[in-house]
Design an enzyme around this catalytic site. Structure first.
Site, PDB file in Angstrom:
ATOM      1  N   PHE A 229     105.861 -18.837   8.484  1.00 24.31           N
ATOM      2  CA  PHE A 229     104.546 -19.305   8.041  1.00 24.31           C
ATOM      3  C   PHE A 229     103.626 -18.109   7.918  1.00 24.31           C
ATOM      4  O   PHE A 229     103.439 -17.360   8.875  1.00 24.31           O
ATOM      5  CB  PHE A 229     103.942 -20.327   9.012  1.00 24.31           C
ATOM      6  CG  PHE A 229     102.640 -20.879   8.496  1.00 24.31           C
ATOM      7  CD1 PHE A 229     102.631 -21.935   7.590  1.00 24.31           C
ATOM      8  CD2 PHE A 229     101.433 -20.322   8.874  1.00 24.31           C
ATOM      9  CE1 PHE A 229     101.430 -22.421   7.077  1.00 24.31           C
ATOM     10  CE2 PHE A 229     100.232 -20.811   8.364  1.00 24.31           C
ATOM     11  CZ  PHE A 229     100.232 -21.858   7.469  1.00 24.31           C
TER      12      PHE A 229
ATOM     13  N   LYS B 181      93.904 -15.202  14.207  1.00 30.48           N
ATOM     14  CA  LYS B 181      93.671 -16.223  15.233  1.00 30.48           C
ATOM     15  C   LYS B 181      92.879 -15.760  16.470  1.00 30.48           C
ATOM     16  O   LYS B 181      91.717 -16.068  16.600  1.00 30.48           O
ATOM     17  CB  LYS B 181      94.994 -16.865  15.630  1.00 30.48           C
ATOM     18  CG  LYS B 181      95.596 -17.684  14.477  1.00 30.48           C
ATOM     19  CD  LYS B 181      96.676 -18.625  14.928  1.00 30.48           C
ATOM     20  CE  LYS B 181      96.964 -19.691  13.890  1.00 30.48           C
ATOM     21  NZ  LYS B 181      97.957 -19.332  12.882  1.00 30.48           N
TER      22      LYS B 181
ATOM     23  N   ASP C 251     103.829 -10.066  10.893  1.00 28.38           N
ATOM     24  CA  ASP C 251     102.732 -11.023  10.905  1.00 28.38           C
ATOM     25  C   ASP C 251     102.525 -11.437  12.358  1.00 28.38           C
ATOM     26  O   ASP C 251     103.261 -12.253  12.904  1.00 28.38           O
ATOM     27  CB  ASP C 251     103.089 -12.230  10.025  1.00 28.38           C
ATOM     28  CG  ASP C 251     102.002 -13.307  10.039  1.00 28.38           C
ATOM     29  OD1 ASP C 251     101.088 -13.231  10.892  1.00 28.38           O
ATOM     30  OD2 ASP C 251     102.073 -14.231   9.204  1.00 28.38           O
TER      31      ASP C 251
HETATM   32  C1  LIG Z   1      98.044 -19.376  11.449  1.00 27.17           C
HETATM   33  C2  LIG Z   1      98.919 -18.364  10.842  1.00 27.17           C
HETATM   34  C3  LIG Z   1      98.615 -17.791   9.596  1.00 27.17           C
HETATM   35  C4  LIG Z   1      97.451 -18.249   8.745  1.00 27.17           C
HETATM   36  O1  LIG Z   1      96.221 -17.974   9.333  1.00 27.17           O
HETATM   37  P1  LIG Z   1      94.893 -18.642   8.726  1.00 27.17           P
HETATM   38  O2  LIG Z   1      93.797 -18.002   9.548  1.00 27.17           O
HETATM   39  O3  LIG Z   1      94.999 -20.114   8.924  1.00 27.17           O
HETATM   40  O4  LIG Z   1      94.822 -18.263   7.298  1.00 27.17           O
HETATM   41  C5  LIG Z   1      99.436 -16.797   9.124  1.00 27.17           C
HETATM   42  N1  LIG Z   1     100.500 -16.377   9.828  1.00 27.17           N
HETATM   43  C6  LIG Z   1     100.825 -16.903  11.024  1.00 27.17           C
HETATM   44  C7  LIG Z   1     102.010 -16.384  11.765  1.00 27.17           C
HETATM   45  C8  LIG Z   1     100.052 -17.930  11.564  1.00 27.17           C
HETATM   46  O5  LIG Z   1     100.394 -18.472  12.734  1.00 27.17           O
END
Ligand SMILES: *Cc1c(COP(=O)(O)O)cnc(C)c1O
Length: 397
Positions: free
Chosen positions: A137, A251, A222
């Site tokens: 994700f 986050k 990420d």
């Molecule tokens: C939540 C998340 C995102 C997206 O972040 P947003 O602030 O909602 O755009 C991207 N990568 C990972 C691993 C995430 O957990």
């Protein structure tokens, strides 16, 4: 307003991307939340791994208030003192030499995808291909959703950005086979979050690094969810000491104030030059001040070690509980990023725990996920494990 009134207004005026919800939360302190009707909850989801210091941490609140009284916003047409302080502090604790600030995780990943493409373009050898993992994700913008390895998020948004290949996660041979000559970037979550709290086998991330080095490809982690203490280290790349070329954060970075960051080595930073990327709000005084206060607290000696120990204790308690329930497939996690996979959908379990005053969430249909604030203690963990056991009994699982 009470929950019912809020629900009615919501249904009338909010575009329905989140479905029906149970709670309207009004106030928080540490790991406690209160809804508009005055009911108290123990929060073991932290706004999806956002409020790592707990809700309304006094030091962050103070920094926000102080900055709000002084200067909320100026554009990046000017130097911004809290932003450069934040960047310098992040670099003190992270491999990345340079940073680009934005508003969240998807934007941070957009910056990562763009700088990787532009880096190879600048080198005179464009390699636009991107390899990402299945079940990953990376966000919901058109580029990051295309990078996300879950077809359910693609539906109806085709044609997707071309040049993105997905490989099974935690499978080094598949990764090796996918890195063809047109590939310039591999992007991975060090632990997959939304995809089900999947911790790769020891050695996978180091092997991915070696592959990227051998093939001359950039590696991005990420760490939007895994970063900032979540997995028991400040950054998850430190767990196996695998240094990527690019890292993305969001986050937990502002403990709830929107801010994201893409960090990279000096070498990769040359991919961007004036005009190649921008973000109006990125690293503005208010969000940078919140992140600066947050990061200062996170890096207080002992803070993350304590969270790691709490995570170990939590996983131990869950493994003990799992022995009594055949419906539990697996308990897995790292630090305070924990998933419990069941042999069935977890929605009723989450609802039952919520009714008992405990907030947690899913990671896909069959995985119960805990992402508590990193400040929770063993007593809070005991309370949640007891609540889980009670919910399992109540459901007769
Ligand atoms: C939540 C998340 C995102 C997206 O972040 P947003 O602030 O909602 O755009 C991207 N990568 C990972 C691993 C995430 O957990």
């Amino acid at each position: 307003m009470n929950t019912e009134t809020i629900r009615e207004l919501n249904d009338q005026h909010i575009i329905n991307t989140y479905g029906a919800r149970k709670l309207a939360l009004a106030r928080g302190e540490g790991a406690r939340l209160w809804d508009v009707d005055g009911r108290e909850y123990l929060d073991f989801f932290a706004g999806i791994a956002v409020c790592n210091l707990g809700h309304c941490h006094p030091k962050v609140t103070e920094a926000i208030c102080e900055q709000a009284r002084t200067l909320v916003h100026v554009s990046n047409l000017y130097y911004i003192e809290p932003q450069v302080k934040l960047a310098a502090l992040l670099s003190e604790h992270c491999f990345a030499d340079k940073w680009f600030f934005c508003n969240g995780g998807a934007e941070a990943n957009e910056a990562a995808l763009k700088i990787a493409r532009r880096y190879w373009y600048q080198q005179g050898a464009p390699k636009p291909g991107i390899v990402a993992a299945e079940q990953s994700f990376h966000g919901r913008t058109l580029a990051t959703v295309a990078t996300t390895g879950q077809p359910k998020y693609h539906q109806g948004f085709e044609p997707l950005l071309p040049g993105i290949h997905h490989v099974p996660y935690d499978d080094i041979e598949a990764l090796a086979a996918a890195i063809t000559n047109d590939v310039g970037l591999v992007i991975l979550e060090p632990v997959q979050g939304e995809g089900g709290v999947r911790v790769p086998k020891p050695g996978y991330l180091p092997a991915a690094r070696e592959l990227c080095d051998a093939k001359g490809v950039l590696l991005a982690f990420d760490e939007v969810q895994t970063g900032l203490g979540r997995t028991g280290s400040l950054f998850a790349y430190q767990n196996e000491n695998v240094i990527p070329d690019i890292i993305t954060l969001a986050k937990g970075l502002g403990n709830g104030v929107p801010i994201g960051a893409m960090g990279c080595t000096d070498k990769v930073a040359e991919g961007f030059s004036p005009g190649s990327h921008a973000c109006t709000f990125g690293g503005n005084p208010l969000s940078a001040a919140a992140a600066l206060a947050t990061f200062t607290q996170l890096t207080t000696p002992g803070f993350i070690e304590t969270a790691r120990e709490t995570g170990r204790y939590f996983i131990g308690r869950l493994l003990d509980l799992a022995k009594n329930y055949d419906c539990v497939h697996e308990v897995r996690g790292l630090g305070l990023m924990i998933g419990v996979e069941f042999d069935r959908g977890v929605a009723p379990l989450i609802e039952s725990m919520l009714n008992a005053g405990v907030i947690c969430g899913p990671a896909g249909p069959t995985v119960l996920r805990f992402l508590p604030p990193l400040i929770v203690d063993k007593a809070a963990v005991d309370c949640v494990v007891a609540s889980l056991a009670a919910a399992l009994e109540e459901l007769g699982w």
